[in-house]
Design a protein around this motif. Structure first.
Motif, PDB file in Angstrom:
ATOM      1  N   UNK A   1       0.818  -1.230   0.000  1.00  0.00           N
ATOM      2  CA  UNK A   1       0.000   0.000   0.000  1.00  0.00           C
ATOM      3  C   UNK A   1       0.845   1.271   0.000  1.00  0.00           C
ATOM      4  N   UNK A   2       2.051   1.189   0.494  1.00  0.00           N
ATOM      5  CA  UNK A   2       2.923   2.359   0.608  1.00  0.00           C
ATOM      6  C   UNK A   2       3.675   2.678  -0.690  1.00  0.00           C
ATOM      7  N   UNK A   3       3.609   1.796  -1.673  1.00  0.00           N
ATOM      8  CA  UNK A   3       4.377   1.979  -2.902  1.00  0.00           C
ATOM      9  C   UNK A   3       3.694   2.963  -3.849  1.00  0.00           C
ATOM     10  N   UNK A   4       4.484   3.764  -4.581  1.00  0.00           N
ATOM     11  CA  UNK A   4       3.904   4.675  -5.567  1.00  0.00           C
ATOM     12  C   UNK A   4       3.180   3.900  -6.660  1.00  0.00           C
ATOM     13  N   UNK A   5       2.043   4.402  -7.070  1.00  0.00           N
ATOM     14  CA  UNK A   5       1.268   3.775  -8.125  1.00  0.00           C
ATOM     15  C   UNK A   5       0.247   2.776  -7.632  1.00  0.00           C
ATOM     16  N   UNK A   6       0.285   2.437  -6.348  1.00  0.00           N
ATOM     17  CA  UNK A   6      -0.658   1.471  -5.790  1.00  0.00           C
ATOM     18  C   UNK A   6      -1.919   2.204  -5.330  1.00  0.00           C
ATOM     19  N   UNK A   7      -3.062   1.781  -5.845  1.00  0.00           N
ATOM     20  CA  UNK A   7      -4.345   2.369  -5.450  1.00  0.00           C
ATOM     21  C   UNK A   7      -4.927   1.635  -4.250  1.00  0.00           C
ATOM     22  N   UNK A   8      -4.901   0.303  -4.290  1.00  0.00           N
ATOM     23  CA  UNK A   8      -5.391  -0.515  -3.177  1.00  0.00           C
ATOM     24  C   UNK A   8      -4.562  -1.792  -3.088  1.00  0.00           C
ATOM     25  N   UNK A   9      -4.501  -2.359  -1.906  1.00  0.00           N
ATOM     26  CA  UNK A   9      -3.869  -3.664  -1.690  1.00  0.00           C
ATOM     27  C   UNK A   9      -4.621  -4.323  -0.533  1.00  0.00           C
ATOM     28  N   UNK A  10      -5.288  -5.416  -0.829  1.00  0.00           N
ATOM     29  CA  UNK A  10      -6.127  -6.087   0.163  1.00  0.00           C
ATOM     30  C   UNK A  10      -5.708  -7.540   0.321  1.00  0.00           C
ATOM     31  N   UNK A  11      -5.601  -8.015   1.561  1.00  0.00           N
ATOM     32  CA  UNK A  11      -5.368  -9.437   1.774  1.00  0.00           C
ATOM     33  C   UNK A  11      -6.710 -10.143   1.604  1.00  0.00           C
ATOM     34  N   UNK A  12      -6.677 -11.270   0.901  1.00  0.00           N
ATOM     35  CA  UNK A  12      -7.902 -11.981   0.532  1.00  0.00           C
ATOM     36  C   UNK A  12      -7.738 -13.472   0.783  1.00  0.00           C
ATOM     37  N   UNK A  13      -8.833 -14.199   0.693  1.00  0.00           N
ATOM     38  CA  UNK A  13      -8.825 -15.658   0.788  1.00  0.00           C
ATOM     39  C   UNK A  13      -8.914 -16.236  -0.611  1.00  0.00           C
TER      40      UNK A  13
ATOM     41  N   UNK B   1      -3.954  -6.436  -5.616  1.00  0.00           N
ATOM     42  CA  UNK B   1      -3.469  -5.062  -5.671  1.00  0.00           C
ATOM     43  C   UNK B   1      -4.019  -4.400  -6.935  1.00  0.00           C
ATOM     44  N   UNK B   2      -4.507  -3.175  -6.801  1.00  0.00           N
ATOM     45  CA  UNK B   2      -4.886  -2.384  -7.982  1.00  0.00           C
ATOM     46  C   UNK B   2      -3.846  -1.286  -8.130  1.00  0.00           C
ATOM     47  N   UNK B   3      -3.245  -1.210  -9.313  1.00  0.00           N
ATOM     48  CA  UNK B   3      -2.201  -0.227  -9.566  1.00  0.00           C
ATOM     49  C   UNK B   3      -2.597   0.674 -10.717  1.00  0.00           C
ATOM     50  N   UNK B   4      -1.919   1.815 -10.782  1.00  0.00           N
ATOM     51  CA  UNK B   4      -2.167   2.766 -11.866  1.00  0.00           C
ATOM     52  C   UNK B   4      -0.835   3.318 -12.348  1.00  0.00           C
ATOM     53  N   UNK B   5      -0.698   3.442 -13.660  1.00  0.00           N
ATOM     54  CA  UNK B   5       0.493   4.029 -14.272  1.00  0.00           C
ATOM     55  C   UNK B   5       0.032   4.965 -15.386  1.00  0.00           C
ATOM     56  N   UNK B   6       0.872   5.924 -15.709  1.00  0.00           N
ATOM     57  CA  UNK B   6       0.521   6.903 -16.741  1.00  0.00           C
ATOM     58  C   UNK B   6       0.296   6.232 -18.094  1.00  0.00           C
ATOM     59  N   UNK B   7       1.086   5.205 -18.397  1.00  0.00           N
ATOM     60  CA  UNK B   7       0.944   4.502 -19.673  1.00  0.00           C
ATOM     61  C   UNK B   7       1.564   3.108 -19.572  1.00  0.00           C
ATOM     62  N   UNK B   8       1.532   2.399 -20.691  1.00  0.00           N
ATOM     63  CA  UNK B   8       2.023   1.026 -20.714  1.00  0.00           C
ATOM     64  C   UNK B   8       3.513   0.886 -20.474  1.00  0.00           C
ATOM     65  N   UNK B   9       4.269   1.960 -20.706  1.00  0.00           N
ATOM     66  CA  UNK B   9       5.713   1.856 -20.476  1.00  0.00           C
ATOM     67  C   UNK B   9       6.053   1.969 -18.996  1.00  0.00           C
ATOM     68  N   UNK B  10       5.190   2.607 -18.207  1.00  0.00           N
ATOM     69  CA  UNK B  10       5.438   2.755 -16.768  1.00  0.00           C
ATOM     70  C   UNK B  10       4.881   1.607 -15.942  1.00  0.00           C
ATOM     71  N   UNK B  11       3.910   0.892 -16.477  1.00  0.00           N
ATOM     72  CA  UNK B  11       3.269  -0.195 -15.725  1.00  0.00           C
ATOM     73  C   UNK B  11       4.250  -1.268 -15.264  1.00  0.00           C
ATOM     74  N   UNK B  12       5.170  -1.739 -16.098  1.00  0.00           N
ATOM     75  CA  UNK B  12       6.119  -2.757 -15.615  1.00  0.00           C
ATOM     76  C   UNK B  12       6.951  -2.290 -14.419  1.00  0.00           C
ATOM     77  N   UNK B  13       7.293  -1.023 -14.363  1.00  0.00           N
ATOM     78  CA  UNK B  13       8.064  -0.508 -13.232  1.00  0.00           C
ATOM     79  C   UNK B  13       7.276  -0.565 -11.935  1.00  0.00           C
ATOM     80  N   UNK B  14       5.986  -0.272 -12.010  1.00  0.00           N
ATOM     81  CA  UNK B  14       5.124  -0.342 -10.825  1.00  0.00           C
ATOM     82  C   UNK B  14       5.042  -1.791 -10.350  1.00  0.00           C
TER      83      UNK B  14
END
Length: 75
Positions: free
Chosen positions: A22-34, A41-54
């Motif tokens: 949850x503390x990482x840049x680009x992370x919108x939500x992070x929930x522990x689940x069963x 984890x739901x993440x967001x990046x400006x575009x497809x080139x930044x997504x792999x870095x997140x």
């Protein structure tokens, strides 16, 4: 651009890992689940080139054993 990252963790570490992610840049939500995955984890990046870095930031968190990234389709 958004994606879901499904995370498997070492036994008993899901809650701690979700909190760390949850503390990482680009992370919108992070929930522990069963189920087959331990953290969703739901993440967001400006575009497809930044997504792999997140995603790589998430994969570097200690205690993660596997991830699966599912990109959200553009509408």
């Amino acid at each position: 651009m958004q994606a879901f990252v499904l995370v498997q963790t070492e036994v008993g570490k899901a809650l701690l890992i979700a909190e760390l992610i949850r503390q990482l840049p680009g992370v919108l939500t992070a929930e522990d689940v069963l189920g087959p995955y331990d953290v969703v984890v739901r993440v967001e990046a400006a575009d497809g080139t930044e997504l792999p870095g997140v995603v790589k930031q998430i994969q570097r968190v200690s205690g993660i054993t596997r991830t699966l990234t599912c990109q959200v389709a553009a509408h």
